[in-house]
Design an enzyme around this catalytic site. Structure first.
Site, PDB file in Angstrom:
ATOM      1  N   SER B 234       0.604  -1.131   0.014  1.00  0.00           N
ATOM      2  CA  SER B 234      -0.086   0.218  -0.044  1.00  0.00           C
ATOM      3  C   SER B 234       0.887   1.212   0.016  1.00  0.00           C
ATOM      4  O   SER B 234       1.911   1.254   0.287  1.00  0.00           O
ATOM      5  CB  SER B 234      -0.961  -0.080   1.201  1.00  0.00           C
ATOM      6  OG  SER B 234      -1.939   1.187   1.185  1.00  0.00           O
ATOM      7  N   GLN B 256      -0.579   5.706   6.609  1.00  0.00           N
ATOM      8  CA  GLN B 256      -0.171   4.932   5.280  1.00  0.00           C
ATOM      9  C   GLN B 256       0.970   3.884   5.989  1.00  0.00           C
ATOM     10  O   GLN B 256       0.926   2.770   5.673  1.00  0.00           O
ATOM     11  CB  GLN B 256       0.189   5.584   4.121  1.00  0.00           C
ATOM     12  CG  GLN B 256       0.272   4.693   3.028  1.00  0.00           C
ATOM     13  CD  GLN B 256      -0.884   3.888   2.717  1.00  0.00           C
ATOM     14  OE1 GLN B 256      -2.091   4.354   2.690  1.00  0.00           O
ATOM     15  NE2 GLN B 256      -0.505   2.653   2.662  1.00  0.00           N
ATOM     16  N   HIS B 259       0.643   0.445   7.858  1.00  0.00           N
ATOM     17  CA  HIS B 259       0.136  -0.607   6.958  1.00  0.00           C
ATOM     18  C   HIS B 259       0.873  -1.708   7.268  1.00  0.00           C
ATOM     19  O   HIS B 259       0.605  -2.964   7.506  1.00  0.00           O
ATOM     20  CB  HIS B 259      -0.347  -0.450   5.852  1.00  0.00           C
ATOM     21  CG  HIS B 259      -1.758  -0.019   5.675  1.00  0.00           C
ATOM     22  ND1 HIS B 259      -2.681  -0.731   5.913  1.00  0.00           N
ATOM     23  CD2 HIS B 259      -2.242   1.060   5.336  1.00  0.00           C
ATOM     24  CE1 HIS B 259      -3.739  -0.205   5.842  1.00  0.00           C
ATOM     25  NE2 HIS B 259      -3.702   0.957   5.330  1.00  0.00           N
ATOM     26  N   GLU B 323      -1.501   4.712  -5.497  1.00  0.00           N
ATOM     27  CA  GLU B 323      -2.669   3.876  -5.136  1.00  0.00           C
ATOM     28  C   GLU B 323      -3.719   5.270  -4.583  1.00  0.00           C
ATOM     29  O   GLU B 323      -4.792   5.394  -4.756  1.00  0.00           O
ATOM     30  CB  GLU B 323      -2.492   3.157  -3.870  1.00  0.00           C
ATOM     31  CG  GLU B 323      -3.520   2.574  -3.370  1.00  0.00           C
ATOM     32  CD  GLU B 323      -3.393   1.642  -2.192  1.00  0.00           C
ATOM     33  OE1 GLU B 323      -2.187   1.582  -1.681  1.00  0.00           O
ATOM     34  OE2 GLU B 323      -4.259   0.679  -1.876  1.00  0.00           O
ATOM     35  N   HIS B 324      -3.214   5.874  -3.615  1.00  0.00           N
ATOM     36  CA  HIS B 324      -3.749   6.979  -2.810  1.00  0.00           C
ATOM     37  C   HIS B 324      -3.206   8.267  -3.172  1.00  0.00           C
ATOM     38  O   HIS B 324      -2.131   8.547  -2.905  1.00  0.00           O
ATOM     39  CB  HIS B 324      -3.956   7.079  -1.320  1.00  0.00           C
ATOM     40  CG  HIS B 324      -4.367   5.514  -0.824  1.00  0.00           C
ATOM     41  ND1 HIS B 324      -3.477   4.655  -0.371  1.00  0.00           N
ATOM     42  CD2 HIS B 324      -5.621   5.164  -0.784  1.00  0.00           C
ATOM     43  CE1 HIS B 324      -4.445   3.530  -0.202  1.00  0.00           C
ATOM     44  NE2 HIS B 324      -5.650   4.036  -0.041  1.00  0.00           N
ATOM     45  N   ASP B 357     -10.857   4.883   3.334  1.00  0.00           N
ATOM     46  CA  ASP B 357     -10.295   3.560   3.730  1.00  0.00           C
ATOM     47  C   ASP B 357     -11.617   2.755   4.367  1.00  0.00           C
ATOM     48  O   ASP B 357     -11.631   1.523   4.520  1.00  0.00           O
ATOM     49  CB  ASP B 357      -9.020   3.527   4.890  1.00  0.00           C
ATOM     50  CG  ASP B 357      -7.887   3.809   4.023  1.00  0.00           C
ATOM     51  OD1 ASP B 357      -7.898   3.577   2.985  1.00  0.00           O
ATOM     52  OD2 ASP B 357      -6.813   4.355   4.867  1.00  0.00           O
ATOM     53  N   GLU B 411     -10.484 -10.312 -46.595  1.00  0.00           N
ATOM     54  CA  GLU B 411      -9.653 -10.967 -45.391  1.00  0.00           C
ATOM     55  C   GLU B 411      -9.530 -12.763 -45.823  1.00  0.00           C
ATOM     56  O   GLU B 411      -9.209 -13.601 -45.008  1.00  0.00           O
ATOM     57  CB  GLU B 411     -10.311 -10.768 -43.945  1.00  0.00           C
ATOM     58  CG  GLU B 411     -10.081  -9.567 -43.358  1.00  0.00           C
ATOM     59  CD  GLU B 411     -10.122  -9.460 -42.035  1.00  0.00           C
ATOM     60  OE1 GLU B 411     -10.875 -10.333 -41.541  1.00  0.00           O
ATOM     61  OE2 GLU B 411      -9.672  -8.345 -41.405  1.00  0.00           O
ATOM     62  N   HIS B 416     -17.354 -16.204 -43.814  1.00  0.00           N
ATOM     63  CA  HIS B 416     -17.954 -14.919 -43.557  1.00  0.00           C
ATOM     64  C   HIS B 416     -18.967 -14.223 -44.585  1.00  0.00           C
ATOM     65  O   HIS B 416     -19.910 -13.562 -44.118  1.00  0.00           O
ATOM     66  CB  HIS B 416     -17.049 -14.038 -42.858  1.00  0.00           C
ATOM     67  CG  HIS B 416     -16.299 -14.551 -41.722  1.00  0.00           C
ATOM     68  ND1 HIS B 416     -15.789 -15.804 -41.598  1.00  0.00           N
ATOM     69  CD2 HIS B 416     -16.367 -14.040 -40.468  1.00  0.00           C
ATOM     70  CE1 HIS B 416     -15.404 -16.058 -40.269  1.00  0.00           C
ATOM     71  NE2 HIS B 416     -15.557 -14.782 -39.471  1.00  0.00           N
TER      72      HIS B 416
END
Lengths: 426, 426
Positions: B234, B256, B259, B323-324, B357, B411, B416
């Site tokens: 994190s 933070q 963590h 992340e944050h 959070d 193609e 098709h």
């Protein structure tokens, strides 16, 4: 030629829905070797592999401005209009899926919202082969362009003269590709994942390929480059009632079967006459198909099922989770809500799969091998990510604070608690 | 304690944005062994591993109705209200992101649209440890419930008495989890990916975990089970101007840092006084933090940067792709459009990361390790996939047909082409 089952027991479904698997395990050491070499030697490694595998010496991987301009003049005029027409439909469909910002006030003073941003650098892989796969270019480059990606690079193997088919160049240029490189195979995926002197590294790689390219994309994922989705052979499942036209169904089954020997086609019906008539039409149409031998092998992997209960057709289809699902039934809209798992669905007599493959506007890059249970097909969203935002006022934090403090305390994260307490005290 | 850089050269950014990596390579053979054993022996293997790793014998992995009912009575009342309050905010934010069907007519008679469907079976992993991570339960189970997933299972390791913390059980039951199982570690991920007698296999696995769980999720992905996103430690990045409150910033950095020892915190500013004052506040607050030793180690992986140019703060932040991201600035909204890559963004003085959070409503399961360049955080969409539909009328196919035929021909896919021609001839 094709197996026909009647009301198979539920126990047998698990084995029926098994797909022919793309085996990449044995290629892993080769892939790691190529990635290692590209990482160490950059363009030199790419040149070496291109000479080895594509039998051509390439001095400059980047397709020049002149080559692109020439492509415009070289390309068949009818094909040029068709590419422009299909491109416009694809744009028209894909451009509607950009979300607008919507601010949610979850508590007074607590405002949260989401904003989408393009993935800055993306890479598109277009396989080589006898025919140019310009439709793949449209299906990947157009949503990337609409998403706003800054760098949209395309890698495709050169022919033995070191050239790229003008239809690929025209489609790429017309769809917003920023750079086109003459490189294919594992080495192209390695170049996009790692970057070399001439090829920028990208954050996400898109596009189909043979088992080498598939193995390379799988490896790229393990070293931190995102990929569009897991790969598997192409497939169609058709559910038909007695209203369906057996000639049309047979044509749709063959359109799928001609893709490759490991393609799979499935037909479900509660009407045995339709199954028999389709089988007859299939045999007839197969005779005139240029890719008959490929289609024939694919049909050997394929099956028809007669279910006496109509709902069971949908239960089976949801278990199978087909890439393409065609409802060749009188009132197809009636059954839309029954569909839980599928990549793309074609409703009614005139909605043939080829339309979605090329030109109706929907994307043809779809989840195969049962991955439609989890993954979506490619869209503008595949080229973006979403960021959440929050703006909390003093009052907002006052309203939320106690809840946060309590939760943080019970999770024993006192630093988290203090970040609130210190503000509330202030 | 923490490194401070002044206007680092762009060349050095690449090494600055490197994150501490979660090493899973060495665990691969262990993971393969556990998956092999669970595949072969099912619940027996799970029991064996639970005894070995969690030091407890479990007869029945499924948490009973009574255990859930007891949890409601056992849980601290204040915590119960906090969980309900946070859950309501999370519901309120997440429920707004279900798209409405929008039919696009790309050509007259060609109607295309997209419909979202829930992933039928999903699994949530909640790690064990000293404190119960009930917030993770809310963040994963609520969007799964809102998406409409039929089966939402949760696996979490039992304590030495074979029990699960009541806060986990309450949060799970209250958020729509359908079954809770007492199993953790690699064996829990294997059980959800493969299925056993008591644990159903799921299509997608969500949730955080230690390096064993991370390695197991990576392996599950290679055998066809989808996962939420790649894992990494994190992190937070804060951009502060001279308006910012150093005590608040220090508290957010520590929230933070607590963590884990491999967490990373970064502070950018164009104001050296703010950096100095924050450093001072950080040292002071650190002394009173129960998880001081963890936070201290995390700070050693961390850094502050003074950039003389304000825009460069945003350039660096976008390269880092945090992340944050906290904008501790006077007019944060002014800078929203500059943010290209981030998981979740917190605007202004009172929008602390702890709010997101736990309780403001946004999701806390976010891309780390720079993956915010490509991946979004978890949302209701993470529990759904989208299916495209098309309904083409006779007239529609007439309008599209020539384009499809031309493209298919070039193609070299005549099957098709024929699927259109046969209908047009009819």
């Amino acid at each position: 030629m094709i197996k026909i089952y009647h009301n198979p027991e539920k126990d047998s479904w698990k084995s029926l829905i098994q797909r022919p698997k793309i085996k990449t395990d044995l290629l892993k050491s080769l892939v790691q070797e190529v990635f290692g070499n590209v990482k160490k030697n950059g363009d030199v490694a790419l040149k070496q592999y291109t000479e080895q595998f594509d039998k051509v010496k390439i001095d400059d991987f980047l397709v020049s401005k002149e080559e692109i301009e020439n492509a415009y003049n070289c390309i068949n005029i009818e094909l040029r209009s068709a590419i422009v027409d299909a491109g416009n439909n694809i744009k028209e469909f894909h451009c509607h899926f950009k979300e607008k910002r919507k601010v949610i006030q979850t508590k007074p003073g607590v405002r949260c919202w989401t904003e989408a941003r393009p993935i800055e650098k993306v890479g598109i892989y277009v396989p080589g082969g006898t025919a140019p796969l310009f439709s793949t270019v449209l299906m990947l480059a157009i949503p990337a362009y609409l998403a706003g990606c800054q760098e949209i690079i395309l890698c495709t193997p050169p022919n033995s003269e070191g050239k790229i088919h003008p239809a690929i160049l025209f489609a790429a240029f017309n769809s917003g590709v920023t750079k086109i490189f003459k490189v294919g195979g594992i080495q192209a995926i390695a170049a996009m994942a790692l970057g070399t002197e001439s090829i920028p590294c990208v954050h996400k790689i898109f596009g189909p390929g043979n088992q080498y390219v598939t193995a390379a994309k799988e490896y790229a994922l393990t070293i931190g480059t995102a990929i569009d989705m897991p790969a598997g052979p192409s497939e169609v499942l058709i559910i038909a009632d007695n209203y369906a036209n057996p000639d049309f169904i047979a044509a749709d089954l063959l359109a799928q079967a001609e893709h490759g020997v490991d393609s799979q086609v499935v037909l479900l019906s509660n009407n045995s006459t339709i199954l028999q008539k389709t089988l007859f039409a299939l045999k007839e149409q197969l005779e005139n198909l240029p890719r008959k031998s490929i289609a024939q092998k694919a049909l050997e992997n394929s099956f028809f099922i007669e279910f006496s209960d109509w709902d069971t057709c949908f239960d089976f289809s949801n278990e199978y989770a087909p890439e393409h699902l065609i409802l060749a039934v009188k009132k197809p809209k009636k059954y839309v809500s029954k569909i839980k798992n599928a990549g793309s669905v074609f409703l009614g007599k005139y909605s043939c799969e080829s339309a979605g493959d090329y030109a109706s506007g929907t994307n043809h890059t779809l989840p195969t091998a049962g991955f439609a249970k989890v993954y979506s097909g490619v869209s503008v969203e595949s080229f973006m990510k979403k960021i959440t935002f929050q703006k909390i006022s003093k009052k907002g934090l006052f309203n939320l604070g106690h809840t946060i403090e309590t939760m943080a305390e019970f999770e024993e994260l006192y630093g988290h608690k203090n970040a609130v307490s210190i503000r509330l005290k202030n």
